[in-house]
Design a protein around this motif. Structure first.
Motif, mmCIF file in Angstrom:
data_model
loop_
_atom_site.group_PDB
_atom_site.id
_atom_site.type_symbol
_atom_site.label_atom_id
_atom_site.label_comp_id
_atom_site.label_asym_id
_atom_site.label_seq_id
_atom_site.Cartn_x
_atom_site.Cartn_y
_atom_site.Cartn_z
ATOM 1 N N VAL A 42 -85.082 60.738 -28.526
ATOM 2 C CA VAL A 42 -83.764 59.971 -28.957
ATOM 3 C C VAL A 42 -83.887 58.429 -29.180
ATOM 4 C CG1 VAL A 42 -81.732 59.338 -27.559
ATOM 5 C CG2 VAL A 42 -82.229 61.528 -27.329
ATOM 6 N N SER A 43 -84.963 58.065 -28.402
ATOM 7 C CA SER A 43 -85.158 56.533 -28.833
ATOM 8 C C SER A 43 -86.660 56.056 -28.345
ATOM 9 C CB SER A 43 -84.299 55.717 -27.961
ATOM 10 O OG SER A 43 -84.476 54.237 -28.060
ATOM 11 N N PRO A 44 -87.386 55.229 -29.010
ATOM 12 C CA PRO A 44 -88.512 54.712 -28.632
ATOM 13 C C PRO A 44 -88.624 54.075 -27.397
ATOM 14 C CG PRO A 44 -87.846 53.658 -30.664
ATOM 15 C CD PRO A 44 -87.037 54.883 -30.478
ATOM 16 N N GLN A 45 -87.491 53.539 -27.010
ATOM 17 C CA GLN A 45 -87.114 52.631 -25.909
ATOM 18 C C GLN A 45 -87.521 53.445 -24.592
ATOM 19 O OE1 GLN A 45 -83.496 50.860 -26.702
ATOM 20 N NE2 GLN A 45 -84.537 48.811 -26.916
ATOM 21 N N ILE A 46 -87.235 54.690 -24.444
ATOM 22 C CA ILE A 46 -87.213 55.440 -23.443
ATOM 23 C C ILE A 46 -88.723 55.744 -23.094
ATOM 24 C CG2 ILE A 46 -86.580 57.635 -22.133
ATOM 25 C CD1 ILE A 46 -84.258 57.885 -24.436
ATOM 26 N N SER A 47 -89.154 55.410 -21.831
ATOM 27 C CA SER A 47 -90.396 55.506 -21.153
ATOM 28 C C SER A 47 -90.502 56.475 -19.929
ATOM 29 C CB SER A 47 -91.119 54.396 -20.833
ATOM 30 O OG SER A 47 -90.206 53.617 -19.820
ATOM 31 N N GLY A 48 -89.244 56.933 -19.673
ATOM 32 C CA GLY A 48 -89.344 57.571 -18.285
ATOM 33 C C GLY A 48 -87.684 58.167 -18.161
ATOM 34 N N PHE A 49 -87.672 59.244 -17.393
ATOM 35 C CA PHE A 49 -86.133 59.650 -17.180
ATOM 36 C C PHE A 49 -86.138 60.607 -15.812
ATOM 37 C CE2 PHE A 49 -87.999 62.793 -20.255
ATOM 38 C CZ PHE A 49 -87.885 63.703 -19.544
ATOM 39 N N ALA A 50 -84.972 60.622 -15.369
ATOM 40 C CA ALA A 50 -84.548 61.593 -14.394
ATOM 41 C C ALA A 50 -83.296 62.189 -14.502
ATOM 42 C CB ALA A 50 -84.834 61.092 -12.924
ATOM 43 N N LEU A 51 -82.971 63.465 -14.482
ATOM 44 C CA LEU A 51 -81.839 63.983 -14.477
ATOM 45 C C LEU A 51 -81.066 63.699 -13.181
ATOM 46 C CD1 LEU A 51 -82.271 67.253 -16.484
ATOM 47 C CD2 LEU A 51 -82.107 65.174 -17.347
ATOM 48 N N VAL A 52 -79.702 63.524 -13.526
ATOM 49 C CA VAL A 52 -78.872 63.133 -12.268
ATOM 50 C C VAL A 52 -77.809 64.507 -12.127
ATOM 51 C CG1 VAL A 52 -77.201 61.726 -11.067
ATOM 52 C CG2 VAL A 52 -79.178 60.791 -12.397
ATOM 53 N N GLY A 53 -77.750 65.137 -10.689
ATOM 54 C CA GLY A 53 -76.817 66.111 -10.690
ATOM 55 C C GLY A 53 -76.863 66.676 -9.418
ATOM 56 N N ASP A 54 -76.347 67.781 -9.144
ATOM 57 C CA ASP A 54 -76.137 68.532 -7.801
ATOM 58 C C ASP A 54 -76.894 69.746 -7.900
ATOM 59 O OD1 ASP A 54 -74.691 70.072 -9.401
ATOM 60 O OD2 ASP A 54 -72.739 69.704 -8.264
ATOM 61 N N GLY A 55 -77.779 70.166 -8.711
ATOM 62 C CA GLY A 55 -78.549 71.429 -8.906
ATOM 63 C C GLY A 55 -77.661 72.176 -9.993
ATOM 64 N N ASP A 56 -76.414 72.441 -9.664
ATOM 65 C CA ASP A 56 -75.650 73.151 -10.413
ATOM 66 C C ASP A 56 -75.149 72.620 -11.803
ATOM 67 O OD1 ASP A 56 -75.775 75.185 -8.706
ATOM 68 O OD2 ASP A 56 -74.080 74.617 -7.664
ATOM 69 N N THR A 57 -75.100 71.349 -11.937
ATOM 70 C CA THR A 57 -74.751 70.526 -13.206
ATOM 71 C C THR A 57 -75.584 69.271 -13.234
ATOM 72 O OG1 THR A 57 -73.207 69.181 -12.038
ATOM 73 C CG2 THR A 57 -72.574 71.759 -13.150
ATOM 74 N N VAL A 58 -75.688 68.745 -14.600
ATOM 75 C CA VAL A 58 -76.093 67.603 -14.766
ATOM 76 C C VAL A 58 -75.149 66.704 -15.374
ATOM 77 C CG1 VAL A 58 -77.822 66.305 -16.143
ATOM 78 C CG2 VAL A 58 -78.378 68.561 -15.619
ATOM 79 N N THR A 59 -74.924 65.573 -14.458
ATOM 80 C CA THR A 59 -73.920 64.488 -14.716
ATOM 81 C C THR A 59 -74.263 63.308 -15.580
ATOM 82 O OG1 THR A 59 -73.993 63.631 -12.692
ATOM 83 C CG2 THR A 59 -72.513 65.555 -12.932
ATOM 84 N N ALA A 60 -75.770 63.176 -15.475
ATOM 85 C CA ALA A 60 -76.010 61.751 -15.960
ATOM 86 C C ALA A 60 -77.750 61.980 -16.106
ATOM 87 C CB ALA A 60 -75.644 60.539 -15.240
ATOM 88 N N VAL A 61 -77.877 60.944 -16.638
ATOM 89 C CA VAL A 61 -79.562 60.869 -16.864
ATOM 90 C C VAL A 61 -80.037 59.119 -16.529
ATOM 91 C CG1 VAL A 61 -81.557 60.900 -18.407
ATOM 92 C CG2 VAL A 61 -79.681 62.459 -18.898
ATOM 93 N N ASP A 62 -80.867 59.255 -15.551
ATOM 94 C CA ASP A 62 -81.452 57.809 -15.429
ATOM 95 C C ASP A 62 -82.445 57.278 -16.261
ATOM 96 O OD1 ASP A 62 -79.686 57.021 -13.564
ATOM 97 O OD2 ASP A 62 -80.933 57.922 -11.873
ATOM 98 N N LEU A 63 -82.533 56.391 -17.149
ATOM 99 C CA LEU A 63 -83.652 56.239 -18.174
ATOM 100 C C LEU A 63 -84.296 55.051 -17.663
ATOM 101 C CD1 LEU A 63 -81.475 56.684 -21.440
ATOM 102 C CD2 LEU A 63 -83.092 58.400 -20.319
ATOM 103 N N THR A 64 -85.580 55.035 -17.649
ATOM 104 C CA THR A 64 -86.649 53.763 -17.734
ATOM 105 C C THR A 64 -86.834 53.446 -19.231
ATOM 106 O OG1 THR A 64 -87.447 54.906 -15.539
ATOM 107 C CG2 THR A 64 -88.645 53.096 -16.857
ATOM 108 N N THR A 65 -86.809 52.022 -19.424
ATOM 109 C CA THR A 65 -86.823 51.828 -20.765
ATOM 110 C C THR A 65 -88.022 50.604 -20.950
ATOM 111 O OG1 THR A 65 -85.068 49.846 -20.579
ATOM 112 C CG2 THR A 65 -84.599 52.291 -21.315
ATOM 113 N N ARG A 66 -88.356 50.452 -22.266
ATOM 114 C CA ARG A 66 -89.573 49.607 -22.465
ATOM 115 C C ARG A 66 -88.771 48.331 -22.917
ATOM 116 N NH1 ARG A 66 -91.476 54.054 -25.039
ATOM 117 N NH2 ARG A 66 -93.225 55.052 -23.979
#
Length: 413
Positions: A42-66
């Motif tokens: 999606v972008s070269p700025q993204i250096s890490g990520f974690a999906l956010v949700g309750d197991g049944d759904t994904v509601t957001a994404v936490d991104l670590t950026t450069r």
């Protein structure tokens, strides 16, 4: 939801925590892996990520950026990818077509052990130099999968050039399917003035964007797999006889992997053993199924843990991405062979694919009155060897007898 991924790039400068990108609407949790396999593109700025949700759904994404980033622009890009490539997909549970009866614990630190022993060395981003015992295991597994093929088919083997024509990948539909993996090859214009200008400016400016203005054709690419060479080779030809045409090759393949590059699991530069079946629909489908089952039996004989499941290719950013993924999974056109390489971690070491008449039509390969059908089998040799070592260790005394005997037969140990 506890899906976290970090690559091995230098850590980004501190920014007060990750950037949370809220999705327009929640996505079913079963589609989480489809988000994960695309985020770094999606972008070269993204250096890490974690999906956010309750197991049944994904509601957001936490991104670590450069470094600092434009959060609104990044949020728009992530949601555009999710809305186009992921959300329209039909959520389905993985369907397994084979599961090994063996359950072996895989060592998640195998690469570090190999590096400490001098058997592997990272020499660039997504590039690893390999030595023994990996080289002998490469030769053994390569010979083994060819031996299985030889039980039923007399295959023609070819060694293809490293470069592949750009027009071949275009004809195969690769540009619209997998633009994220493309790797173009170019060169300076064939002109003495261009050469002299480059020689004079390079000491001051280095190799920057201005160099590309002095470059010419992009008529060639680095091949993402071997089978496209085979389809180009047979292009415009009518298959002779009623039986299968079986072609095999082994060569270097290249796919840009962005932040997914890691150890021997995902490389920009890797080795594939490929087998292509060309013929009637029935013959190709039967050959794929028979060969696949024999590979399963071989893995069971060695005592490897693993499974094979219905998969899909990583189509990206196209107007029909989700429809193509659903069609591929519904028709079971692709099976992925997965082997554990650590606790709760596995990699696809091979795939068994049925193309129907897609490439017969694209390359004008005919059989009788219509286009030929095709299928292919591919093994990533680095991955296959790495998975074996993760499960059996680096001491050859702990390896199964067929492997030790096979390695000796190819000149190892």
């Amino acid at each position: 939801m506890n899906h976290t991924h970090r690559n091995d790039q230098p850590p980004a400068p501190a920014r007060g925590g990750p950037t949370r990108v809220a999705l327009h609407t929640p996505v079913p949790g079963t589609l989480g892996p489809e988000i994960e396999r695309r985020l770094y593109f999606v972008s070269p700025q993204i250096s890490g990520f974690a999906l956010v949700g309750d197991g049944d759904t994904v509601t957001a994404v936490d991104l670590t950026t450069r470094g600092p980033c434009e959060e609104e622009g990044l949020e728009a890009k992530v949601n555009r990818m999710v809305d186009n490539d992921v959300r329209p997909q039909m959520p389905t549970r993985p369907k397994s077509v084979w599961t090994s009866p063996h359950e072996r614990a895989a060592d998640g630190n195998t690469f570090e052990r190999l590096a400490a022993a001098g058997a592997v060395a990272e020499v660039g981003e997504g590039q690893v130099a390999v030595g023994e015992p990996l080289l002998s295991l490469f030769a053994y597994f390569d010979r083994a999968v060819l031996g299985i093929l030889a039980q039923d088919h007399s295959a023609r083997e070819f060694r293809y050039p490293t470069l592949i024509r750009t027009s071949t990948l275009e004809r195969a539909g690769y540009f619209t399917s997998f633009p994220q993996h493309l790797m173009f090859v170019t060169r300076l214009h064939n002109d003495i003035d261009v050469y002299r200008s480059f020689q004079e400016s390079y000491p001051r400016t280095g190799i920057g964007p201005s160099v590309l203005q002095s470059c010419g054709n992009v008529d060639y690419c680095l091949p993402p797999t071997m089978c496209y060479h085979t389809f180009a080779q047979y292009g415009g030809r009518a298959l002779e006889g009623d039986g299968l045409h079986v072609v095999t090759s082994r060569g270097k393949s290249f796919r840009f992997e962005a932040g997914y590059s890691t150890t021997l699991e995902r490389l920009w530069d890797f080795t594939i053993r490929e087998i292509v079946f060309l013929g009637s629909r029935e013959d190709v489908a039967r050959a794929r199924e028979r060969y696949m089952r024999k590979v399963f039996a071989f893995l069971e004989e060695l005592g490897l843990s693993g499974w094979c499941e219905v998969g899909n290719d990583p189509f990206f950013s196209g107007s029909d991405t989700s429809a193509r993924i659903w069609s591929q999974r519904l028709q079971e056109l692709k099976y992925e062979l997965r082997l554990p390489v650590g606790p709760d971690r596995s990699i696809a070491v091979g795939s068994f694919n049925f193309h129907d008449d897609l490439f017969g039509r694209a390359f004008d390969i005919t059989r009788g009155e219509g286009p030929a059908h095709s299928g292919c089998v591919g093994f990533g040799l680095e991955r296959l060897v790495f998975a074996f070592l993760s499960q059996f260790g680096t001491d050859e005394q702990d390896w199964p007898d067929p492997v030790r005997a096979g390695v000796r037969a190819v000149g190892g140990i």
